[in-house]
Design a protein around this motif. Structure first.
Motif, PDB file in Angstrom:
ATOM      1  N   GLY A 119      36.253  30.744  71.965  1.00 37.72           N
ATOM      2  CA  GLY A 119      37.237  30.879  72.893  1.00 37.72           C
ATOM      3  C   GLY A 119      36.967  30.099  74.169  1.00 37.72           C
ATOM      4  N   VAL A 120      35.851  30.302  74.479  1.00 38.85           N
ATOM      5  CA  VAL A 120      35.462  29.603  75.810  1.00 38.85           C
ATOM      6  C   VAL A 120      35.520  27.886  75.620  1.00 38.85           C
ATOM      7  N   HIS A 121      35.059  27.594  74.597  1.00 39.77           N
ATOM      8  CA  HIS A 121      35.247  26.062  74.455  1.00 39.77           C
ATOM      9  C   HIS A 121      36.762  25.525  74.319  1.00 39.77           C
ATOM     10  N   LYS A 122      37.336  26.444  73.783  1.00 36.55           N
ATOM     11  CA  LYS A 122      38.641  26.010  73.539  1.00 36.55           C
ATOM     12  C   LYS A 122      39.650  25.863  75.008  1.00 36.55           C
ATOM     13  N   ARG A 123      39.161  26.770  75.659  1.00 36.25           N
ATOM     14  CA  ARG A 123      39.876  26.850  76.947  1.00 36.25           C
ATOM     15  C   ARG A 123      39.097  25.588  78.049  1.00 36.25           C
ATOM     16  N   TRP A 124      38.022  25.402  77.819  1.00 37.51           N
ATOM     17  CA  TRP A 124      36.864  24.539  78.673  1.00 37.51           C
ATOM     18  C   TRP A 124      37.440  23.114  78.245  1.00 37.51           C
ATOM     19  N   VAL A 125      37.716  22.748  76.855  1.00 36.81           N
ATOM     20  CA  VAL A 125      38.034  21.641  76.517  1.00 36.81           C
ATOM     21  C   VAL A 125      39.505  21.226  76.768  1.00 36.81           C
ATOM     22  N   TYR A 126      40.506  22.118  76.770  1.00 38.72           N
ATOM     23  CA  TYR A 126      41.671  22.133  77.257  1.00 38.72           C
ATOM     24  C   TYR A 126      41.809  21.528  78.793  1.00 38.72           C
ATOM     25  N   GLU A 127      40.949  22.585  79.723  1.00 39.16           N
ATOM     26  CA  GLU A 127      40.937  22.124  80.946  1.00 39.16           C
ATOM     27  C   GLU A 127      40.273  20.591  81.299  1.00 39.16           C
ATOM     28  N   LEU A 128      39.223  20.519  80.528  1.00 38.33           N
ATOM     29  CA  LEU A 128      38.536  19.252  80.706  1.00 38.33           C
ATOM     30  C   LEU A 128      39.418  17.836  80.399  1.00 38.33           C
ATOM     31  N   LYS A 129      40.227  17.899  79.416  1.00 36.18           N
ATOM     32  CA  LYS A 129      41.014  17.072  78.948  1.00 36.18           C
ATOM     33  C   LYS A 129      42.296  16.477  80.084  1.00 36.18           C
ATOM     34  N   SER A 130      42.425  17.617  81.164  1.00 36.20           N
ATOM     35  CA  SER A 130      43.492  17.457  82.024  1.00 36.20           C
ATOM     36  C   SER A 130      42.874  16.911  83.275  1.00 36.20           C
ATOM     37  N   LEU A 131      41.704  16.782  83.433  1.00 35.66           N
ATOM     38  CA  LEU A 131      40.852  16.377  84.503  1.00 35.66           C
ATOM     39  C   LEU A 131      41.257  14.950  85.013  1.00 35.66           C
ATOM     40  N   THR A 132      41.357  14.706  86.263  1.00 34.88           N
ATOM     41  CA  THR A 132      41.511  13.261  86.952  1.00 34.88           C
ATOM     42  C   THR A 132      39.810  12.894  87.128  1.00 34.88           C
ATOM     43  N   ASN A 133      39.692  11.644  87.302  1.00 38.46           N
ATOM     44  CA  ASN A 133      38.233  11.177  87.762  1.00 38.46           C
ATOM     45  C   ASN A 133      37.728  11.894  89.060  1.00 38.46           C
ATOM     46  N   LYS A 134      38.793  11.936  90.151  1.00 41.71           N
ATOM     47  CA  LYS A 134      38.435  12.703  91.068  1.00 41.71           C
ATOM     48  C   LYS A 134      38.265  14.143  90.999  1.00 41.71           C
ATOM     49  N   GLU A 135      38.934  14.758  90.136  1.00 48.25           N
ATOM     50  CA  GLU A 135      38.449  16.095  89.899  1.00 48.25           C
ATOM     51  C   GLU A 135      36.986  16.015  89.108  1.00 48.25           C
ATOM     52  N   PHE A 136      36.741  15.060  88.381  1.00 47.89           N
ATOM     53  CA  PHE A 136      35.161  15.248  87.775  1.00 47.89           C
ATOM     54  C   PHE A 136      34.147  14.804  88.783  1.00 47.89           C
ATOM     55  N   GLU A 137      34.590  14.424  89.856  1.00 46.83           N
ATOM     56  CA  GLU A 137      33.394  14.273  91.256  1.00 46.83           C
ATOM     57  C   GLU A 137      33.367  15.737  91.822  1.00 46.83           C
ATOM     58  N   SER A 138      34.228  16.645  91.540  1.00 45.14           N
ATOM     59  CA  SER A 138      34.162  18.007  92.088  1.00 45.14           C
ATOM     60  C   SER A 138      32.556  18.427  92.124  1.00 45.14           C
ATOM     61  N   THR A 139      32.025  19.260  93.070  1.00 40.13           N
ATOM     62  CA  THR A 139      30.651  19.733  92.871  1.00 40.13           C
ATOM     63  C   THR A 139      30.553  21.013  92.966  1.00 40.13           C
ATOM     64  N   PHE A 140      29.509  21.528  92.522  1.00 41.35           N
ATOM     65  CA  PHE A 140      28.947  22.934  92.987  1.00 41.35           C
ATOM     66  C   PHE A 140      27.372  22.786  93.345  1.00 41.35           C
ATOM     67  N   PHE A 141      27.220  23.652  94.233  1.00 41.86           N
ATOM     68  CA  PHE A 141      25.783  23.771  94.739  1.00 41.86           C
ATOM     69  C   PHE A 141      24.949  24.723  93.806  1.00 41.86           C
ATOM     70  N   HIS A 142      23.787  24.056  93.224  1.00 35.08           N
ATOM     71  CA  HIS A 142      22.873  25.161  92.458  1.00 35.08           C
ATOM     72  C   HIS A 142      21.823  25.238  93.170  1.00 35.08           C
ATOM     73  N   PRO A 143      21.489  26.582  93.643  1.00 34.03           N
ATOM     74  CA  PRO A 143      20.403  26.951  94.395  1.00 34.03           C
ATOM     75  C   PRO A 143      18.969  26.964  93.980  1.00 34.03           C
ATOM     76  N   GLY A 144      19.069  27.081  92.640  1.00 36.55           N
ATOM     77  CA  GLY A 144      17.753  26.901  91.984  1.00 36.55           C
ATOM     78  C   GLY A 144      17.313  25.438  91.864  1.00 36.55           C
ATOM     79  N   GLN A 145      18.036  24.585  92.036  1.00 40.58           N
ATOM     80  CA  GLN A 145      17.631  22.960  92.030  1.00 40.58           C
ATOM     81  C   GLN A 145      18.082  22.291  93.322  1.00 40.58           C
ATOM     82  N   ASN A 146      18.576  23.142  94.507  1.00 39.97           N
ATOM     83  CA  ASN A 146      18.667  22.923  95.650  1.00 39.97           C
ATOM     84  C   ASN A 146      19.369  21.415  95.854  1.00 39.97           C
ATOM     85  N   LYS A 147      20.441  21.358  94.930  1.00 41.48           N
ATOM     86  CA  LYS A 147      21.243  20.274  95.157  1.00 41.48           C
ATOM     87  C   LYS A 147      22.689  20.474  94.521  1.00 41.48           C
TER      88      LYS A 147
END
Length: 178
Positions: A119-147
């Protein structure tokens, strides 16, 4: 690579790519799309004894590993959604080892984890296929990796993570001649 390192990282450690092409993105998405069925096809007929076998000395049981994959995919999918809807959100890391010791990872049948992955992969892949290159540059901050981590980079890691743990299971299957 010594034997312990080979057992821990049968496909090698994650090779963080400096550049990720659109073609590579397509390959990573295909890995995520195919992974739940690939995993199911290998472990669905395993006995409880097989599922309760450690994939390596000091490692998790296969049952824990399958449940870890469901936990990891759920968390990764949520991180993608957060990064797409917020400006560099700080994600909440989780203690994978402690999660693997909880009863829903340690002793439950694997069917719910496989269903979750599907279920998760089906939804995830559906969303991933719709992303633009700009959206793929979106970020999140990982405090454990401090980046901050881009979705492009995280997708590469997630595809590697699926292959990494599948290799653990496949290696055990070959060693035990299952």
């Amino acid at each position: 690579m010594d034997n312990i390192e080979q057992k821990k990282y049968p496909i090698g450690r994650f090779p963080k790519p400096s550049e990720i092409s659109d073609q590579q993105i397509d390959g990573y998405i295909k890995t995520l799309k195919d992974f739940p069925n690939k995993l199911k096809n290998v472990v669905e007929s395993w006995t409880d004894e097989q599922l309760d076998t450690q994939y390596r000395e000091g490692g998790w049981k296969v049952r824990q590993l399958v449940n870890h994959l469901a936990d990891s995919s759920m968390n990764s999918y949520m991180r993608f959604k957060l990064a797409l809807t917020e400006e560099n959100p700080t994600i909440k890391p989780y203690d994978e080892q402690q999660w693997a010791e909880l009863q829903d990872s340690f002793s439950i049948e694997i069917k719910p984890a496989i269903q979750t992955l599907k279920g998760v992969h089906k939804r995830w892949v559906y969303e991933l296929k719709s992303l633009t290159n700009k959206e793929f540059e979106s970020t999140f901050f990982h405090p454990g990796q401090n980046k901050s981590i881009s979705l492009r980079e995280n997708l590469a890691f997630c595809a590697w993570h699926c292959d990494h743990h599948f290799a653990h299971i496949d290696q055990l299957k070959k060693e035990k001649n299952w």
